[in-house]
Design a protein around this motif. Structure first.
Motif, PDB file in Angstrom:
ATOM      1  N   LEU A  49     -73.152 -61.122 -13.079  1.00  0.00           N
ATOM      2  CA  LEU A  49     -72.069 -60.243 -13.241  1.00  0.00           C
ATOM      3  C   LEU A  49     -70.861 -60.325 -12.331  1.00  0.00           C
ATOM      4  O   LEU A  49     -69.903 -59.965 -12.717  1.00  0.00           O
ATOM      5  CB  LEU A  49     -72.415 -58.799 -13.479  1.00  0.00           C
ATOM      6  CG  LEU A  49     -73.228 -58.458 -14.898  1.00  0.00           C
ATOM      7  CD1 LEU A  49     -73.656 -56.966 -14.695  1.00  0.00           C
ATOM      8  CD2 LEU A  49     -72.575 -58.706 -16.269  1.00  0.00           C
ATOM      9  N   ILE A  50     -71.155 -60.849 -11.025  1.00  0.00           N
ATOM     10  CA  ILE A  50     -70.171 -60.816 -10.227  1.00  0.00           C
ATOM     11  C   ILE A  50     -69.099 -62.007 -10.539  1.00  0.00           C
ATOM     12  O   ILE A  50     -68.003 -62.076 -10.246  1.00  0.00           O
ATOM     13  CB  ILE A  50     -70.765 -61.284  -8.777  1.00  0.00           C
ATOM     14  CG1 ILE A  50     -71.519 -62.528  -8.727  1.00  0.00           C
ATOM     15  CG2 ILE A  50     -71.572 -60.197  -8.333  1.00  0.00           C
ATOM     16  CD1 ILE A  50     -71.634 -63.029  -7.379  1.00  0.00           C
ATOM     17  N   ASN A  51     -69.360 -63.050 -11.651  1.00  0.00           N
ATOM     18  CA  ASN A  51     -68.870 -63.881 -12.075  1.00  0.00           C
ATOM     19  C   ASN A  51     -67.983 -63.672 -13.357  1.00  0.00           C
ATOM     20  O   ASN A  51     -66.890 -64.077 -13.670  1.00  0.00           O
ATOM     21  CB  ASN A  51     -69.488 -65.214 -12.340  1.00  0.00           C
ATOM     22  CG  ASN A  51     -70.015 -65.625 -11.203  1.00  0.00           C
ATOM     23  OD1 ASN A  51     -69.480 -65.660 -10.047  1.00  0.00           O
ATOM     24  ND2 ASN A  51     -71.360 -66.112 -11.122  1.00  0.00           N
ATOM     25  N   ASP A  52     -68.157 -62.307 -13.863  1.00  0.00           N
ATOM     26  CA  ASP A  52     -67.596 -61.608 -15.056  1.00  0.00           C
ATOM     27  C   ASP A  52     -66.347 -60.960 -14.782  1.00  0.00           C
ATOM     28  O   ASP A  52     -66.208 -59.653 -15.148  1.00  0.00           O
ATOM     29  CB  ASP A  52     -68.563 -60.939 -15.981  1.00  0.00           C
ATOM     30  CG  ASP A  52     -68.095 -60.397 -17.195  1.00  0.00           C
ATOM     31  OD1 ASP A  52     -67.125 -60.993 -17.692  1.00  0.00           O
ATOM     32  OD2 ASP A  52     -68.637 -59.547 -17.605  1.00  0.00           O
ATOM     33  N   ALA A  53     -65.231 -61.443 -14.274  1.00  0.00           N
ATOM     34  CA  ALA A  53     -63.979 -60.928 -13.631  1.00  0.00           C
ATOM     35  C   ALA A  53     -63.245 -60.441 -15.125  1.00  0.00           C
ATOM     36  O   ALA A  53     -62.741 -59.330 -14.928  1.00  0.00           O
ATOM     37  CB  ALA A  53     -63.244 -61.892 -12.976  1.00  0.00           C
ATOM     38  N   ALA A  54     -63.502 -60.914 -16.212  1.00  0.00           N
ATOM     39  CA  ALA A  54     -62.715 -60.520 -17.367  1.00  0.00           C
ATOM     40  C   ALA A  54     -63.519 -59.434 -18.152  1.00  0.00           C
ATOM     41  O   ALA A  54     -63.125 -58.530 -18.820  1.00  0.00           O
ATOM     42  CB  ALA A  54     -62.806 -61.525 -18.383  1.00  0.00           C
ATOM     43  N   ARG A  55     -64.664 -58.797 -17.476  1.00  0.00           N
ATOM     44  CA  ARG A  55     -65.431 -57.801 -17.967  1.00  0.00           C
ATOM     45  C   ARG A  55     -65.938 -57.910 -19.443  1.00  0.00           C
ATOM     46  O   ARG A  55     -65.818 -57.158 -20.466  1.00  0.00           O
ATOM     47  CB  ARG A  55     -64.833 -56.504 -17.591  1.00  0.00           C
ATOM     48  CG  ARG A  55     -64.342 -56.040 -16.345  1.00  0.00           C
ATOM     49  CD  ARG A  55     -65.614 -56.223 -15.493  1.00  0.00           C
ATOM     50  NE  ARG A  55     -64.887 -55.909 -13.882  1.00  0.00           N
ATOM     51  CZ  ARG A  55     -64.589 -56.741 -13.011  1.00  0.00           C
ATOM     52  NH1 ARG A  55     -64.769 -58.029 -13.268  1.00  0.00           N
ATOM     53  NH2 ARG A  55     -64.290 -56.394 -11.666  1.00  0.00           N
ATOM     54  N   ALA A  56     -66.124 -59.077 -19.735  1.00  0.00           N
ATOM     55  CA  ALA A  56     -66.147 -59.520 -21.101  1.00  0.00           C
ATOM     56  C   ALA A  56     -67.695 -59.321 -21.594  1.00  0.00           C
ATOM     57  O   ALA A  56     -67.951 -59.416 -22.950  1.00  0.00           O
ATOM     58  CB  ALA A  56     -66.083 -61.159 -21.358  1.00  0.00           C
ATOM     59  N   VAL A  57     -68.641 -59.184 -20.712  1.00  0.00           N
ATOM     60  CA  VAL A  57     -69.979 -59.023 -21.089  1.00  0.00           C
ATOM     61  C   VAL A  57     -70.351 -57.533 -21.225  1.00  0.00           C
ATOM     62  O   VAL A  57     -70.037 -56.824 -20.372  1.00  0.00           O
ATOM     63  CB  VAL A  57     -71.112 -59.715 -20.089  1.00  0.00           C
ATOM     64  CG1 VAL A  57     -72.501 -59.425 -20.395  1.00  0.00           C
ATOM     65  CG2 VAL A  57     -70.569 -61.127 -20.174  1.00  0.00           C
ATOM     66  N   THR A  58     -71.093 -57.071 -22.290  1.00  0.00           N
ATOM     67  CA  THR A  58     -71.895 -55.871 -22.258  1.00  0.00           C
ATOM     68  C   THR A  58     -73.234 -56.119 -21.914  1.00  0.00           C
ATOM     69  O   THR A  58     -74.142 -56.810 -22.214  1.00  0.00           O
ATOM     70  CB  THR A  58     -71.748 -55.549 -23.940  1.00  0.00           C
ATOM     71  OG1 THR A  58     -70.738 -55.394 -24.534  1.00  0.00           O
ATOM     72  CG2 THR A  58     -72.490 -53.966 -23.904  1.00  0.00           C
ATOM     73  N   LEU A  59     -73.534 -55.186 -20.719  1.00  0.00           N
ATOM     74  CA  LEU A  59     -74.713 -54.956 -20.049  1.00  0.00           C
ATOM     75  C   LEU A  59     -75.902 -53.961 -20.679  1.00  0.00           C
ATOM     76  O   LEU A  59     -75.301 -53.029 -21.030  1.00  0.00           O
ATOM     77  CB  LEU A  59     -74.596 -54.875 -18.584  1.00  0.00           C
ATOM     78  CG  LEU A  59     -75.751 -54.469 -17.826  1.00  0.00           C
ATOM     79  CD1 LEU A  59     -76.806 -55.955 -17.877  1.00  0.00           C
ATOM     80  CD2 LEU A  59     -75.359 -53.890 -16.397  1.00  0.00           C
ATOM     81  N   VAL A  60     -76.892 -54.490 -20.947  1.00  0.00           N
ATOM     82  CA  VAL A  60     -78.008 -53.531 -21.684  1.00  0.00           C
ATOM     83  C   VAL A  60     -79.323 -53.534 -20.352  1.00  0.00           C
ATOM     84  O   VAL A  60     -79.736 -54.856 -20.439  1.00  0.00           O
ATOM     85  CB  VAL A  60     -78.376 -53.969 -22.851  1.00  0.00           C
ATOM     86  CG1 VAL A  60     -79.461 -53.128 -23.470  1.00  0.00           C
ATOM     87  CG2 VAL A  60     -77.123 -54.011 -23.865  1.00  0.00           C
ATOM     88  N   LEU A  61     -79.381 -52.475 -20.038  1.00  0.00           N
ATOM     89  CA  LEU A  61     -80.605 -52.603 -19.023  1.00  0.00           C
ATOM     90  C   LEU A  61     -81.714 -51.722 -19.611  1.00  0.00           C
ATOM     91  O   LEU A  61     -81.452 -50.563 -20.094  1.00  0.00           O
ATOM     92  CB  LEU A  61     -80.219 -51.759 -17.756  1.00  0.00           C
ATOM     93  CG  LEU A  61     -79.247 -52.308 -16.884  1.00  0.00           C
ATOM     94  CD1 LEU A  61     -78.433 -51.391 -15.905  1.00  0.00           C
ATOM     95  CD2 LEU A  61     -79.969 -53.456 -16.145  1.00  0.00           C
ATOM     96  N   ASP A  62     -82.700 -52.054 -19.445  1.00  0.00           N
ATOM     97  CA  ASP A  62     -84.192 -51.594 -19.835  1.00  0.00           C
ATOM     98  C   ASP A  62     -84.420 -50.346 -19.080  1.00  0.00           C
ATOM     99  O   ASP A  62     -84.690 -50.636 -18.030  1.00  0.00           O
ATOM    100  CB  ASP A  62     -85.225 -52.470 -19.886  1.00  0.00           C
ATOM    101  CG  ASP A  62     -86.646 -52.217 -20.471  1.00  0.00           C
ATOM    102  OD1 ASP A  62     -86.707 -51.431 -21.030  1.00  0.00           O
ATOM    103  OD2 ASP A  62     -87.452 -53.044 -20.269  1.00  0.00           O
ATOM    104  N   GLU A  63     -84.695 -49.379 -19.825  1.00  0.00           N
ATOM    105  CA  GLU A  63     -84.972 -48.146 -18.980  1.00  0.00           C
ATOM    106  C   GLU A  63     -86.611 -48.150 -18.486  1.00  0.00           C
ATOM    107  O   GLU A  63     -86.655 -47.594 -17.179  1.00  0.00           O
ATOM    108  CB  GLU A  63     -84.992 -47.093 -19.778  1.00  0.00           C
ATOM    109  CG  GLU A  63     -83.599 -46.433 -20.058  1.00  0.00           C
ATOM    110  CD  GLU A  63     -83.519 -45.141 -20.908  1.00  0.00           C
ATOM    111  OE1 GLU A  63     -84.664 -44.412 -21.373  1.00  0.00           O
ATOM    112  OE2 GLU A  63     -82.652 -44.614 -21.334  1.00  0.00           O
TER     113      GLU A  63
END
Length: 169
Positions: free
Chosen positions: A98-112
Motif C-alpha cells: 500500500l505504500i505504492n498506492d499513492a492514488a489510494r485506488a485500492v480498497t483494503l479488506v483486513l480479516d478480523e
C-alpha cells in the motif's frame, strides 16, 4: 523498512526461499510465530481494486465480498494492474505494498481473525522474506496510507464488514 521505521513500527524480517502460495510456505511458517497471511489482489468490471489480507486458512467468499464493500463482482486482478497499483508482482502481494498506492485506488479488506493475532506476518514487497509486526501496528500503517479500509468477519456465509481502523475500547 524505512517507512515502518518512520512510523515507529517495530518489525523483524526473516529471509527464506521465494514462496508463491500459502501451501508452499507451510514449513517456513511453522518456524515463525504469529498469524500468517494470504493476500488477494482483486478487480471488478468497473476497474475498482481491492486487497484482501486474511489469515492463510480463512475462507474468503469472493462471490459475496463485493457487495459488502460496494464493488461489482470481483476476480483476481491482472498482473499488470497489480504492478501499476501496488508495485509488486504475483506472489509478492502484501499489505505493505500500500505504500505504492499513492492514488489510494485500492480498497483494503483486513480479516478480523488475522487482527486477533498478537503478531502478523507479511512479505516485505518480495516473496523471499517474511516481515513480522504487531497486529496493533496495522492501524497506524493503514492510517498513514490513508485509503478506504474495512475489517471483515469471514466466519459466516456472508462477510460482515465495518470500517477500519476499529474504534479502540
Amino acid at each position: 523498512f524505512a517507512h515502518l521505521d518512520r512510523l515507529g513500527i517495530a518489525h523483524a524480517t526473516t529471509r527464506h526461499r521465494p514462496v508463491f502460495t500459502v501451501e508452499e510456505g507451510a514449513d517456513l511458517k511453522a518456524q515463525m510465530p504469529g498469524g500468517h497471511t494470504k493476500n488477494l489482489f482483486l478487480a471488478d468490471r468497473a476497474g475498482r481494486l481491492a486487497l484482501v489480507c486474511a489469515l492463510g486458512d480463512t475462507r474468503v467468499a469472493l462471490n459475496r465480498l463485493h457487495r459488502a464493500i460496494g464493488h461489482d463482482r470481483m476476480s483476481f486482478g491482472a498482473p499488470d494492474a497489480l504492478f501499476a497499483a501496488l508495485g509488486v508482482r504475483p506472489g509478492s502481494v502484501t499489505l505493505f505494498a500500500l505504500i505504492n498506492d499513492a492514488a489510494r485506488a485500492v480498497t483494503l479488506v483486513l480479516d478480523e481473525a488475522l487482527l486477533a493475532h498478537e503478531i502478523v506476518n507479511f512479505h516485505p514487497l518480495s516473496n523471499d522474506a517474511t516481515t513480522a509486526i504487531a497486529a496493533g501496528a496495522i492501524a497506524p500503517f493503514v492510517a498513514a496510507w490513508g485509503g478506504r479500509a474495512f475489517a471483515a468477519d469471514f466466519s459466516g456465509e456472508e462477510p460482515r464488514v465495518r470500517p477500519f481502523p476499529l474504534a479502540q475500547s
